[in-house]
Design an enzyme around this catalytic site. Structure first.
Site, PDB file in Angstrom:
ATOM      1  CB  ILE A  63      33.780   8.869   3.208  1.00 23.55           C
ATOM      2  CG1 ILE A  63      35.020   8.525   3.653  1.00 23.55           C
ATOM      3  CG2 ILE A  63      32.826   7.596   2.891  1.00 23.55           C
ATOM      4  CD1 ILE A  63      35.276   7.564   4.761  1.00 23.55           C
TER       5      ILE A  63
ATOM      6  CD  GLU B 110      33.513  33.882  37.650  1.00 24.96           C
ATOM      7  OE1 GLU B 110      33.335  33.356  38.817  1.00 24.96           O
ATOM      8  OE2 GLU B 110      34.258  35.227  37.403  1.00 24.96           O
ATOM      9  N   PRO B 111      32.784  34.673  32.531  1.00 21.84           N
ATOM     10  CG  PRO B 111      31.117  36.235  32.083  1.00 21.84           C
ATOM     11  CD  PRO B 111      31.676  35.234  33.112  1.00 21.84           C
TER      12      PRO B 111
ATOM     13  CG  LEU C 125      36.153  26.461  37.245  1.00 23.46           C
ATOM     14  CD1 LEU C 125      36.633  26.810  38.642  1.00 23.46           C
ATOM     15  CD2 LEU C 125      36.795  25.217  36.895  1.00 23.46           C
TER      16      LEU C 125
ATOM     17  CD1 TRP D 296      32.489  30.179  28.613  1.00 27.26           C
ATOM     18  CD2 TRP D 296      31.204  29.880  27.079  1.00 27.26           C
ATOM     19  NE1 TRP D 296      32.580  31.191  27.846  1.00 27.26           N
ATOM     20  CE2 TRP D 296      31.803  31.229  26.595  1.00 27.26           C
ATOM     21  CE3 TRP D 296      29.919  29.504  25.929  1.00 27.26           C
ATOM     22  CZ2 TRP D 296      31.695  31.696  25.448  1.00 27.26           C
ATOM     23  CZ3 TRP D 296      29.781  30.251  24.761  1.00 27.26           C
ATOM     24  CH2 TRP D 296      30.688  31.438  24.635  1.00 27.26           C
TER      25      TRP D 296
ATOM     26  CD  GLU E  44      34.326  18.502  31.779  1.00 23.17           C
ATOM     27  OE1 GLU E  44      34.927  17.894  32.095  1.00 23.17           O
ATOM     28  OE2 GLU E  44      33.100  18.237  31.608  1.00 23.17           O
TER      29      GLU E  44
END
Length: 390
Positions: free
Chosen positions: A344, A135-136, A133, A164, A370
């Protein structure tokens, strides 16, 4: 000090079949995924053979119909499988989530003939999918995508670049959103593109701060010709399909985030009970005890939130708002818990000799993929107060 192994999450599962499934996944996670995770992530190695194994076990099509090779499992169960996988290694949990997302368009909007032809191979045939889906120049603003599909007789010719893309360059099939009409969301159509189609290629994988074993790359489509029989849904329906897919995909990310947070909590608890300072385990110090208590509470709250959203989905009720909430809360929780785990462990937490630093690096991307968490807040606010005033 005796070894303190992580305690399995006490899950509330609806059926005996689901309990057996989780038991199987835990066994695979413990013996086949976790032992190789650190080394393969450090080397940037994607465990392709492991995904073939997961497919053989029926774990790549869990929420889909058994008629087409799926597992007929409710989302409530599927997401807990993702969490178990992500606890062992995020690359694997996220990879299964992305594959499930890539199958969604055909499974939910495809014609019966298309499903009969392709779904079995996608769900239990050893194939691996990717979802295209972004794009750059169109990430959050996905409706402005520029990849075009032009009709040529009985075929479509697709040209553009997707960015991506998880599994970019190694996927066997791509679910591609391309523009077939006017600007805006109504001009977008979905296509099922074979990974070996002529004109499909991938750039070198991105050099990421975390999840180095999961390839993320641009996918180039240079005049890729696909038959109209590989168009999914109606012309112009692609953006609606994409948004519907992302609702479920966000729950997948939420479950993976809680799996990663659980792994960080387990590591922090193990270290705190074994590490001695001033003559006693550091877990005896109130400051650390309270940190561990907060971490555990955040993990449990995130788990409850994604499961509540999943149960809405399984009941056929609207769940988009709750999916956005789960993605937002669970990924923010993963970032907080992994950061606290590093704290920790002290200096050891900052070294690659312990997994805490890897968990922290991996957590960051979950707040981005997403739909960034800023986008999730926009989605939630729209459900609460309506669209923004123009």
């Amino acid at each position: 000090m005796p070894d303190r192994a992580p305690q399995p999450v006490d899950r509330q599962l609806p059926t005996e079949e689901a309990r057996d499934l989780i038991s199987l996944v835990r066994d695979v996670a413990q013996h086949e995924i976790a032992p190789r995770a650190a080394e393969e992530e450090d080397e940037g190695r994607f465990p392709r053979e492991l995904f073939t194994r997961l497919s053989e076990l029926g774990l790549l099509g869990l929420p889909y119909d058994a008629e087409y090779g799926g597992g007929d499992q409710p989302y409530e169960v599927y997401l807990q499988v993702l969490e178990e996988l992500a606890t062992a290694r995020l690359t694997v949990g996220l990879g299964v989530s992305v594959h499930t997302l890539a199958c969604y368009a055909l499974a939910s909007f495809g014609a019966k003939e298309q499903q009969a032809e392709h779904l079995n191979a996608m769900l239990d045939g050893g194939l691996l999918g990717a979802y295209c889906l972004s794009e750059p120049a169109s990430g959050s603003d996905a409706a402005s995508l520029r990849t075009k599909a032009v009709r040529d007789g009985e075929d479509w010719v697709i040209t553009g670049t997707k960015a991506w893309i998880t599994h970019g360059g190694i996927a066997d099939f791509y679910t591609v959103m391309a523009r077939t009409g006017a600007e805006g969301p109504r001009g977008i159509t979905a296509f099922l593109v074979p990974g070996d189609a002529e004109g499909v290629s991938a750039a070198l994988p991105e050099k990421k701060m975390g999840m180095k074993g999961s390839p993320t790359a641009q996918v180039h489509l240079d005049g890729v010709r696909v038959p109209d029989a590989r168009r999914i849904g109606e012309e112009g329906q692609g953006f609606a399909i994409a948004l519907s897919a992302l609702d479920g995909g966000r729950l997948g990310i939420a479950a993976c985030a809680i799996g990663l947070a659980q792994a960080a909590l387990d590591e922090a608890l193990r270290y705190a009970t074994e590490r001695r300072q001033f003559g006693k385990p550091i877990a005896d110090f109130q400051g650390l005890r309270f940190m561990l208590a907060d971490m555990a509470t955040q993990v449990e709250a995130g788990r409850a939130l994604y499961l509540a959203a999943a149960r809405l989905r399984d009941a056929g009720r609207p769940f988009a708002k709750q999916a956005a909430m789960a993605k937002l809360h669970c990924t923010d929780t993963a970032m907080r818990v992994t950061t606290d785990a590093v704290q920790i462990l002290g200096g050891y937490g900052y070294t690659a000799d312990f997994p805490a630093e890897r968990y922290m690096r991996e957590a960051k991307v979950l707040q981005i993929v997403e739909g960034t968490n800023q986008i999730q807040r926009m989605v939630i606010a729209r459900h609460l107060a309506g669209p923004e005033t123009r």
